[in-house]
Write a protein that holds these residues in place. Structure first.
Motif, PDB file in Angstrom:
ATOM      1  N   LEU A 114      34.951  25.378  56.033  1.00  0.00           N
ATOM      2  CA  LEU A 114      34.564  26.649  56.347  1.00  0.00           C
ATOM      3  C   LEU A 114      34.249  27.055  54.804  1.00  0.00           C
ATOM      4  CD1 LEU A 114      37.429  27.873  58.530  1.00  0.00           C
ATOM      5  CD2 LEU A 114      34.566  27.904  59.300  1.00  0.00           C
ATOM      6  N   GLY A 115      34.151  26.164  53.888  1.00  0.00           N
ATOM      7  CA  GLY A 115      34.100  26.536  52.242  1.00  0.00           C
ATOM      8  C   GLY A 115      32.775  27.486  52.163  1.00  0.00           C
ATOM      9  N   ARG A 116      31.728  27.272  52.993  1.00  0.00           N
ATOM     10  CA  ARG A 116      30.687  28.153  52.793  1.00  0.00           C
ATOM     11  C   ARG A 116      30.794  29.358  53.312  1.00  0.00           C
ATOM     12  NH1 ARG A 116      26.006  25.132  51.746  1.00  0.00           N
ATOM     13  NH2 ARG A 116      24.820  26.833  53.055  1.00  0.00           N
ATOM     14  N   ALA A 117      31.782  29.575  54.014  1.00  0.00           N
ATOM     15  CA  ALA A 117      31.669  30.950  54.702  1.00  0.00           C
ATOM     16  C   ALA A 117      33.127  32.016  54.338  1.00  0.00           C
ATOM     17  CB  ALA A 117      31.938  30.817  56.330  1.00  0.00           C
ATOM     18  N   ILE A 118      34.067  31.201  53.839  1.00  0.00           N
ATOM     19  CA  ILE A 118      35.363  31.778  53.236  1.00  0.00           C
ATOM     20  C   ILE A 118      35.914  31.229  52.067  1.00  0.00           C
ATOM     21  CG2 ILE A 118      35.793  32.701  55.725  1.00  0.00           C
ATOM     22  CD1 ILE A 118      37.810  30.571  55.721  1.00  0.00           C
ATOM     23  N   GLU A 119      36.711  32.078  51.415  1.00  0.00           N
ATOM     24  CA  GLU A 119      37.252  31.611  50.121  1.00  0.00           C
ATOM     25  C   GLU A 119      38.741  31.851  50.056  1.00  0.00           C
ATOM     26  OE1 GLU A 119      37.412  32.446  45.361  1.00  0.00           O
ATOM     27  OE2 GLU A 119      36.188  33.437  46.591  1.00  0.00           O
ATOM     28  N   VAL A 120      39.315  30.783  50.340  1.00  0.00           N
ATOM     29  CA  VAL A 120      40.855  31.092  50.338  1.00  0.00           C
ATOM     30  C   VAL A 120      41.527  31.426  48.926  1.00  0.00           C
ATOM     31  CG1 VAL A 120      43.206  29.609  50.731  1.00  0.00           C
ATOM     32  CG2 VAL A 120      40.936  29.002  52.284  1.00  0.00           C
ATOM     33  N   ILE A 121      42.165  32.552  48.976  1.00  0.00           N
ATOM     34  CA  ILE A 121      42.737  33.274  47.688  1.00  0.00           C
ATOM     35  C   ILE A 121      44.264  33.112  47.438  1.00  0.00           C
ATOM     36  CG2 ILE A 121      40.501  34.847  47.231  1.00  0.00           C
ATOM     37  CD1 ILE A 121      42.521  36.904  48.760  1.00  0.00           C
TER      38      ILE A 121
END
Length: 642
Positions: free
Chosen positions: A420-427
């Motif tokens: 899902l790296g193109r849609a969300i960024e884990v912060i």
């Protein structure tokens, strides 16, 4: 009951790919829901043993057999007005000495009076072309150049494809409808694209089928003894090489030997319509300095007006090469079809409007007409340039809640990044069993433990497994989509009271006024409030003439290209009876007046309004219940809030 309307129902349902009510379909065709049921029954009768259109509580939906029904319809019913028109035009094209009205009527099994009426339709079809009808007694003859006659055949074929997908099957149906040999089209197209690739060219597949149709038309005309004598200018080496290729493939697949004039003419079509300038082996052709300058000015003005980041040298150079080909096509009146035009207009109205602004400037500067399909190609260039920044804007943040071993948390995070790296960024990653849920302020919370009841129902909470599964990925993607939509429509919801002006609401549109009359009627409401002047209204009409602002099957959003209003405001017109708007029919017209100071609001109001009305059920709800501005805004807010 005409085959045309049956085809339109099939075409609409195929394009939508989802359930549509009879009322919605009826609005699009300007008929009653009862008529829609009749058209569906007739369409299903075309494919014995199967259903082209399935029915259910939600209305109608196209099945896998819908495309077969379109083909069966094209091959089955005979004697319709459109078929007679095509047959009559074909007879006029085939016989340079003309056709006898009485003999032709007998052959078509109609009266002479009916054929005279069909000739009137032929004359209307020839308006704006270089062709005309000449008559001597009962003999009627088509006069005009050979190229103009070929364009007429192409136009008839394109008419056949309006309601279907612009694919090989649609191409074959269209060719058959105007008596052009269609058996070899697929093999010809495959060979042409493959050979161009071998020569190092980048091929525009969207336009390839259209060019193949032109080549098939040329082969048919040459077989009838209607070859082109010559072309303008001396052939350059690249054009001569492509001319030899076209000649070789035409001989192999259609059994027709083209002369030099036809081969060079068709090579020019290949160069200006399906081959990207330059190749992997040869440097790109430098754009004409005058065209490059015109494109630069148009792009810079559009970038400044719409606050979009497109004024870069590499983008301008690529677009200038495309426009250079566009100018060649305009001079030949050989327009390039774009099967994505409707999709681009409805899904990316802001990008399409930037393209309209660029096209408007270029049309004036370069003195060439630019049609919707050509504008769509410019929109594809603009969208490609903006994609990177738009992707960054839609990126959502996420926090992972995953108590347990360190390795398990790292594995989960890497799985999420990979899927899902193109849609969300884990912060962040929360490893406690009892985290402070109220402090987790990211857009999404992906948790392997059950959250407290007070937050469990939130759209941003997504329960996942410690080892990410395919169903987990689907749930997270769906939640991200909901959050993005809520965020987009939330901006519109927050601005409703500001944009929609009391006193600028019209329930019941005068159908006789047409699109331009409706724009003037709504414009008068805003002029009376001092929001705009009559110059803005005329500018909005000029914008409408460039390209229809019917961005969905229900909504038109007329507006001027210049933001000269004193403030941003919207005048609304609502009609339960659809209003003819370009090639579409709409129930809601939103005349938008934009001010220079509110430029950032442009994208929000524009795209979010189109998104709301792109959902047929929501649109019909607003049309039925929006009896005045207050009730319309209440329903709009309810739709946005879900």
């Amino acid at each position: 009951m005409t085959r045309t309307r049956q085809d339109r129902v099939l075409g609409i349902l195929i394009r939508r790919g989802e359930w549509m009510t009879a009322a919605t379909l009826a609005d699009q065709l300007g008929v009653t829901p009862r008529s829609i049921r009749s058209y569906v029954t007739a369409a299903n009768a075309r494919v014995p043993g199967a259903e082209a259109i399935e029915s259910g509580p939600a209305g109608y939906r196209a099945t896998a057999a819908a495309s077969s029904a379109l083909r069966a319809g094209a091959e089955g019913e005979t004697g319709t007005p459109r078929e007679r028109l095509h047959a009559l035009v074909r007879a006029l094209l085939d016989d340079g000495s003309g056709v006898d009205v009485h003999t032709t009527a007998d052959r078509m099994h109609v009266s002479s009076a009916t054929l005279e009426a069909d000739l009137g339709r032929v004359r209307a079809l020839l308006n704006g072309t270089e062709l005309s009808l000449a008559r001597s007694g009962s003999v009627v003859r088509l006069t005009g150049s050979e190229l103009a006659q070929r364009r007429l055949v192409s136009r008839l074929a394109h008419d056949e494809m309006d309601e279907g997908a612009f694919d090989l099957e649609a191409l074959r149906r269209a060719a058959d409808a105007v008596a052009i040999p269609s058996d070899a089209l697929g093999a010809f197209k495959s060979d042409l694209v493959a050979r161009l690739g071998e020569l190092g060219y980048f091929v525009n597949e969207f336009a390839a089928a259209d060019v193949v149709l032109h080549i098939a038309i040329a082969a048919d005309r040459v077989a009838l003894g209607r070859a082109l004598e010559g072309v303008h200018g001396d052939p350059e080496p690249v054009r001569a090489r492509l001319a030899d290729l076209v000649g070789e493939l035409t001989s192999r697949h259609f059994g027709v030997d083209l002369g030099q004039g036809d081969r060079l003419h068709l090579a020019a079509l290949v160069l200006t319509r399906i081959v990207v300038p330059g190749s992997r082996e040869e440097p790109a052709i430098a754009p004409d300095p005058l065209i490059l300058s015109a494109v630069r000015v148009a792009v810079e003005r559009a970038a400044a007006s719409y606050l979009v980041d497109i004024a870069h040298d590499d983008f301008i150079d690529r677009l200038a090469l495309h426009v250079q080909n566009l100018v060649h096509r305009a001079r030949e009146q050989a327009w390039s079809r774009n099967p994505l035009t409707r999709t681009l207009k409805s899904a990316y109205p802001m990008i399409f409007d930037v393209a309209v602004s660029i096209a408007s400037e270029l049309a004036v500067t370069l003195a060439v007409p630019i049609h919707d399909d050509e504008i769509a190609y410019i929109a594809m260039h603009v969208g490609g340039r903006l994609e990177r920044s738009r992707r960054a804007e839609t990126m959502l943040t996420a926090t992972i809640v995953c108590p347990g071993y360190y390795e398990l948390q790292e594995l989960l995070r890497s799985s999420i990044d990979r899927s899902l790296g193109r849609a969300i960024e884990v912060i962040g990653v929360e490893t406690r069993v009892d985290p402070d849920w109220d402090l987790l302020d990211s857009d999404l919370v992906l948790t392997t433990i059950e959250p407290p009841v007070r937050v469990a129902g939130s759209d941003r909470m997504v329960r996942i497994q410690p080892f990410l599964s395919d169903s987990d990925v689907e749930r997270v993607a769906a939640a991200a989509s909901r959050v993005r939509r809520s965020r987009r429509l939330g901006r519109l919801r927050a601005e409703l009271d500001r944009w929609f002006t009391p006193g600028a609401f019209l329930r019941g549109i005068d159908l006789s006024r047409g699109a331009e009359g409706t724009i003037r009627d709504l414009g008068d409401l805003l002029v009376a409030q001092g929001v705009i002047d009559h110059g803005y209204v005329e500018s909005a009409i000029e914008r409408e003439r460039l390209s229809s602002t019917a961005f969905t099957d229900t909504l038109a959003v007329p507006h001027a290209l210049k933001m000269t209003a004193t403030r941003t405001a919207i005048a609304l017109g609502v009609s339960e009876t659809p209003v003819a708007w370009g090639d579409a029919r709409v129930n809601v017209v939103a005349l938008v007046a934009f001010s220079e100071s509110d430029r950032p609001a442009f994208q929000t109001v524009f795209e979010q309004l189109v998104e709301v009305f792109g959902e047929p059920d929501s649109a019909q709800r607003l049309v039925r219940r929006g009896v005045d501005l207050s009730s319309f805004l209440d329903e709009l807010a309810a739709v946005i809030d879900g």
